[in-house]
Enzyme design. Structure first.
Site, PDB file in Angstrom:
ATOM      1  N   ARG A 132     -10.345 -11.296   2.056  1.00  0.00           N
ATOM      2  CA  ARG A 132     -11.190 -12.372   1.538  1.00  0.00           C
ATOM      3  C   ARG A 132     -10.469 -13.720   1.636  1.00  0.00           C
ATOM      4  NH1 ARG A 132     -11.754  -9.270  -4.072  1.00  0.00           N
ATOM      5  NH2 ARG A 132     -11.325  -7.577  -2.608  1.00  0.00           N
ATOM      6  N   LYS A 161       0.843  -1.208   0.000  1.00  0.00           N
ATOM      7  CA  LYS A 161       0.000   0.000   0.000  1.00  0.00           C
ATOM      8  C   LYS A 161       0.873   1.251   0.000  1.00  0.00           C
ATOM      9  CE  LYS A 161      -3.898  -1.789   2.716  1.00  0.00           C
ATOM     10  NZ  LYS A 161      -4.956  -1.568   1.736  1.00  0.00           N
TER      11      LYS A 161
END
Ligand code: BES
Ligand code: MN
Ligand code: ZN
Length: 515
Positions: free
Chosen positions: A352, A278
């Site tokens: 996920r 990120k």
């Protein structure tokens, strides 16, 4: 902290301040009238001076050297016709923060007469909101800001008001204490920086909750997860030296029933993005990536105290997501517990991946309904901002029921669709699934990915990326974690116990609307 209920005269309250609600119509009835009389017309005066209008969030502190309590805080509740007991949580939280910052530690809350029909609910919201106001987010400072200390709360029904039922107020206050403390526990777990909140430490905190409130606890370490074939969470954990954990808390309130509601929470204790790293800006906020998991642990503690007649299991897959030398790489293929293969397109779509195995494990443990909560996608913040939690499901009736139940809390949930085409989008060329797709409908393709791991169990996914924490202090809450989804989880558990036909006992097969 001491909580008492009284309908005595204001001068017998023995509190540092009395908080009095007023409405936007300026009509001074009940507690507002009594305070006005005790203060020689001072409340009517502030209205006449237009210093406050009674709008939600209005605050004016009056000093009354000659009467008791010596301070009266007038708080606006807005439109009288739109009054709902849950607005009392914000009213109480704002009052605690305002008075607490001024060193007042014992606070009496006057109940508006509007609250009389739901006395228990009103008391619960006041206590829950008051506790929420006390959180201090400066605990790591060597010279912390003066903390907000709340030694005692007095719930003050207007003197002589027979409409308020003391037993109901006391029961409500106790419920509010349980929920408020759970919300604060979730917030403190989330606030704790990642160097002090690893998966191992989160598991220890869950074990503490289990011990304190009598829940069954177990946690799988990486060897146990490997034995169960949980290659998806283990893929995420590879980049970190910290061991992952699959944390489980179990509450059995109805041993006769086979129904079991699973609450599954993303417990990613720090999300750097991994190899698909990120940007540095705001990366520090990714210590909050375990808000869903913290919410499950805290809600389980509250449920154990409230004892609804229902079976609930809490499952928290917990890992770090770091770009260490053994980290999973884009293009890698992971094998989840249900045998499905996953192509890792973007290592930053890790939530996920850990939930995939968490959902499979919840099913192995006998879940007949599942609700998961996760700070899953930045796209969720784009879609609904910080205003509401996207609520996505393979069972429209279950979803609508959950949203209806959540309306009895201060949390907000909003339905979003789960069309079949999103399931096509998450297909991989080389494997069964890919963990990242294009930018379009990012929160919904993430949900479609999760759907591949719940089989035909009715399931709801809550994307709390926008609601789990705030980047600014509000009148009633410190900056940082908000305690989502603790209140809705507790409400769902209580509702499931009330009506056998509701949350844990509906149709056995998931039934989404025609896509
Ligand atoms: N934890 C983040 C989602 C997030 C972002 C939560 C901002 C709160 C605020 C999640 O793991 C993530 O990185 N998601 C990616 C998914 C993408 C790579 C498909 C995202 O949203 O960018
Ligand atoms: Mn991520
Ligand atoms: Zn994440």
């Amino acid at each position: 902290m001491q909580i008492t209920v009284t309908s005595g005269a204001p001068k017998e309250l023995h509190a540092g301040a009395l908080v009095v609600p007023v409405f936007a119509d300026g009509r001074l009835d009940g507690a507002a009238h009594a305070a006005d009389a005790a203060l020689g017309g001072a409340v009517a005066d502030v209205f006449a001076s237009k210093e406050i209008k009674g709008a939600a969030g209005d605050l004016v502190l009056l000093h009354a050297a000659q009467s008791e309590p010596k301070r009266v805080l007038i708080v606006g509740l807005g439109d009288r016709a739109k009054f709902h007991a849950k607005s009392l949580a914000t009213y109480a939280g704002a009052a605690v923060r305002y008075l607490g910052k001024r060193g007042i530690t014992t606070i009496a809350f006057a109940l508006p007469s509007e609250a009389a029909p739901d006395a228990a609910e009103a008391a619960a919201f006041i206590v829950e909101g008051a506790l929420g106001g006390t959180i201090d987010s400066t605990t790591y400072r060597t010279e912390p800001e003066k903390p907000i200390v709340l030694d005692a709360i007095v719930l003050a029904a207007t003197a002589g008001d027979t409409e308020f039922d003391r037993a109901k107020l006391e029961a409500g206050a106790e419920r509010g204490r349980i929920i408020g403390e759970a919300v604060n526990l979730a917030r403190i777990l989330a606030l704790t920086p990642a160097n002090d909140m690893t998966p191992t430490i989160l598991a220890e905190r869950a074990a503490d909750v289990a011990k304190k409130y009598g829940l069954t606890y177990h946690a799988l370490d990486e060897a146990a997860m490997l034995a169960k074939g949980m290659g998806s969470i283990l893929g995420v954990s590879r980049g970190s030296d910290e061991d992952a954990r699959m944390i489980v808390l179990e509450y059995t309130g109805d041993p006769e029933s086979k129904e079991k509601l699973a609450l599954v929470g993303k417990g990613l204790t720090f999300d750097s993005g991994g190899i698909s790293i990120k940007p540095a800006e705001n990366m520090h906020e990714m210590k909050y990536d375990m808000c869903g998991g913290a919410g499950v642990i805290a809600a389980m503690g509250a449920i154990a105290q409230l004892k609804p007649k229902v079976n609930i299991i809490g499952v928290v897959p917990s890992s770090e997501n770091l770009p260490g030398p053994r980290a999973m790489k884009p293009g890698d293929i992971l094998h989840a517990m249900n045998g499905k293969t996953i192509e890792v397109i973007n290592t930053d779509a890790e939530g996920r991946l850990i939930l995939a195995d968490g959902l499979c494990y919840a099913r192995e443990l006998g879940a007949t309904k599942i609700v998961d909560a996760a700070t899953l996608t930045g796209a969720m913040v784009v879609a609904l901002g910080h205003a509401a939690t996207g609520t996505i499901s393979n069972d429209d009736a279950f979803r609508d029921h959950f949203i209806a139940v959540s309306k009895s809390t201060t949390e907000r949930y909003w339905p979003l669709p789960l069309y079949d085409e999103f399931s096509s989008t998450v297909k991989s060329e080389i494997a069964d699934l890919r963990n990242s797709t294009g930018r379009a409908a990012g929160s919904l393709t993430a949900a479609a990915f999760l759907k591949a791991f719940v089989g035909d169990v009715p399931w709801i996914h809550l994307d709390i990326a926008g609601t789990a924490y705030t980047d600014a202090e509000t009148a009633s809450l410190a900056k940082g974690p908000t305690g989502y989804p603790v209140r809705a989880f507790v409400a769902l558990a209580e509702d499931a116990a009330k009506k056998p036909s509701a949350a844990t006992n509906g149709a056995s097969k998931a039934t989404a609307s025609v896509n």
